[in-house]
Design a protein around this motif. Structure first.
Motif, PDB file in Angstrom:
ATOM      1  N   ARG A   1       0.869  -1.137  -0.129  1.00  0.00           N
ATOM      2  CA  ARG A   1       0.003  -0.151   0.094  1.00  0.00           C
ATOM      3  C   ARG A   1       1.151   1.365  -0.099  1.00  0.00           C
ATOM      4  NH1 ARG A   1      -0.631  -4.497   3.002  1.00  0.00           N
ATOM      5  NH2 ARG A   1      -2.548  -5.051   3.228  1.00  0.00           N
TER       6      ARG A   1
ATOM      7  N   VAL B   1      -4.763   6.748  -0.639  1.00  0.00           N
ATOM      8  CA  VAL B   1      -3.935   5.087  -0.975  1.00  0.00           C
ATOM      9  C   VAL B   1      -4.064   4.663  -1.692  1.00  0.00           C
ATOM     10  CG1 VAL B   1      -4.461   3.054   0.856  1.00  0.00           C
ATOM     11  CG2 VAL B   1      -4.701   5.582   2.029  1.00  0.00           C
TER      12      VAL B   1
ATOM     13  N   LEU C   1      -3.757   0.825  -3.143  1.00  0.00           N
ATOM     14  CA  LEU C   1      -3.651  -0.813  -2.757  1.00  0.00           C
ATOM     15  C   LEU C   1      -3.068  -1.344  -4.072  1.00  0.00           C
ATOM     16  CD1 LEU C   1      -7.244  -1.251  -1.774  1.00  0.00           C
ATOM     17  CD2 LEU C   1      -4.632  -0.858  -0.353  1.00  0.00           C
TER      18      LEU C   1
END
Length: 130
Positions: free
Chosen positions: A58, A83, A85
């Protein structure tokens, strides 16, 4: 895991072949479930295409402006607070499209190890020295 407080030490920052700077904040066999590194990409730089075997990652963007490419998704702009992923074995790279350093945390589960890194840039495979 043992109880411990890790102090950030930017003097330990090192340039790696991926074309960015890394400071390991927490990466120990005593805590095998996760590692945290601070990454810094200079303006105009694109990191090398790479992927991690057996490790999900991440990116938590702290500052700057980037263009991240993950898998086959179209490039996405990222800024502080975003963020990203990245599942294991998913190709990835990031470009600093701002005027200042792009700084983010790279959080890996399980923890990052050198043997998990795979450079998949077309010109030549190299080993990362993170």
């Amino acid at each position: 895991m043992k109880k411990k407080i890790e102090k950030q030490n930017l003097k330990k920052e090192k340039y790696i072949s991926e074309k960015c700077y890394i400071t390991e904040l927490s990466n120990s066999p005593d805590d095998p479930d996760v590692s945290i590194a601070r990454a810094r990409v200079e303006p105009g730089v694109t990191t090398r295409w790479h992927r991690l075997k057996g490790i999900s990652e991440r990116y938590f963007i702290l500052s700057g402006k980037g263009l991240v490419e993950v898998g086959e998704q179209p490039p996405q702009e990222v800024i502080a607070g975003d963020v990203v992923l990245i599942p294991q074995m998913c190709r990835q790279r990031i470009t600093n499209i701002g005027n200042d350093n792009l700084i983010f945390l790279a959080v890996c589960t399980p923890r990052y190890t050198h043997d998990a890194y795979e450079d998949i840039e077309k010109d030549s495979p190299i080993l990362n020295q993170r």
